[in-house]
Design an enzyme around this catalytic site. Sequence first.
Site, mmCIF file in Angstrom:
data_model
loop_
_atom_site.group_PDB
_atom_site.id
_atom_site.type_symbol
_atom_site.label_atom_id
_atom_site.label_comp_id
_atom_site.label_asym_id
_atom_site.label_seq_id
_atom_site.Cartn_x
_atom_site.Cartn_y
_atom_site.Cartn_z
ATOM 1 N N ASP A 61 1.634 15.370 20.288
ATOM 2 C CA ASP A 61 2.694 14.363 20.192
ATOM 3 C C ASP A 61 3.939 15.073 19.682
ATOM 4 O OD1 ASP A 61 4.474 12.313 19.529
ATOM 5 O OD2 ASP A 61 2.898 10.978 18.782
ATOM 6 N N VAL A 62 4.953 15.195 20.528
ATOM 7 C CA VAL A 62 6.130 15.991 20.167
ATOM 8 C C VAL A 62 6.938 15.366 19.046
ATOM 9 C CG1 VAL A 62 6.306 17.042 22.456
ATOM 10 C CG2 VAL A 62 7.583 14.925 21.967
ATOM 11 N N TYR A 153 17.270 5.774 26.247
ATOM 12 C CA TYR A 153 17.025 6.850 27.205
ATOM 13 C C TYR A 153 18.329 7.553 27.570
ATOM 14 C CZ TYR A 153 15.037 9.116 31.363
ATOM 15 O OH TYR A 153 14.614 10.033 32.295
ATOM 16 N N LYS A 157 19.250 11.512 26.964
ATOM 17 C CA LYS A 157 19.521 12.463 28.038
ATOM 18 C C LYS A 157 20.919 13.064 27.929
ATOM 19 C CE LYS A 157 15.499 12.249 29.827
ATOM 20 N NZ LYS A 157 14.566 13.389 29.660
#
Length: 309
Positions: A61-62, A153, A157
């Site tokens: 799990d990052v 999101y 990004k």
Amino acid sequence: MSRVVVVTGASSGIGRAAAHLFAARGDRLVLAARAPDTLAEVRAECGAAGAEAVAVAVPTDVTVPGAVQALADAAVDRFGRIDVWLHTAAVIAYGRFDEVPEEVFEQVVRTDLLGAARVARVALRHFRQRRTGVLILGSSVLGQVTTPYLSGYVTSKWGQRGLARVLRQENRDLPGVHVCLVSPGGVDTPVYRQAASYLGVGGRPPPPLLDPGRVARAVVRCADRPRRDVPVGWANPVLRFGFTVLPGVYDTLVGPLMRRAGLDRRTVSAHDGTVFRPNPAGEAVRGGWRRPARWRRAPAGTSEKPRIA
């Protein structure tokens, strides 16, 4: 000589498709994602595809401190080095910014941006020691344009793109070290069905839809011949042109277009999707969006309705 490739986000979508391609080339793979059972499936798929050494699966799990470093250590312990690191792990939450719970928004950013930063930090330390290596971050056209209802999101990004630019500047002294972005438009992966939603409806990838295999091939080409930025999809330059040159027109149209083409007709109750935990039942290479659901069955490993663990 085969390469050692680490893939974070290997359980689904582009990461899983790219793992298959790297395996078919005979590369040695270290596969990472949150769900151990799904990773075991991908490991078996890569072995069948031809991975020179049986792929290693490391549940990771990052967002957990130390987990990415432990993954790198496992790769080096097994194979002695890392040549390519592909990072595609991401989660999505749909909703107006003020209606998405604060903890959900922050977890999206923690996964999609800070997770990428953790991967970059660990990978680049290793690459600098060896003076060679390719880091490929799975980005998106939404790192260059914006759309409503995807604030976490989009924020992630855009931040990821800025981070990549800084990393290139800081590593100019090492011509053998590359930081690359692969930026597709809408891709037929399960991430949209797995997304959180606070809009009363589910999300869907906006057209024109790309097959994840096409994006995976772009990833493998980038690993062979590193490029700073690899856009995938003919619509990307059109969107960037409208966003940059005609901002008023873009902002007028993007909301209605998103509601028409980027949201599904499924009615759903508010839920956090896979933002905090994986849903192995929904993980696959493709999401089934490219097949007419009314008369064709969904591809194996996908579901027509979201199944939230």
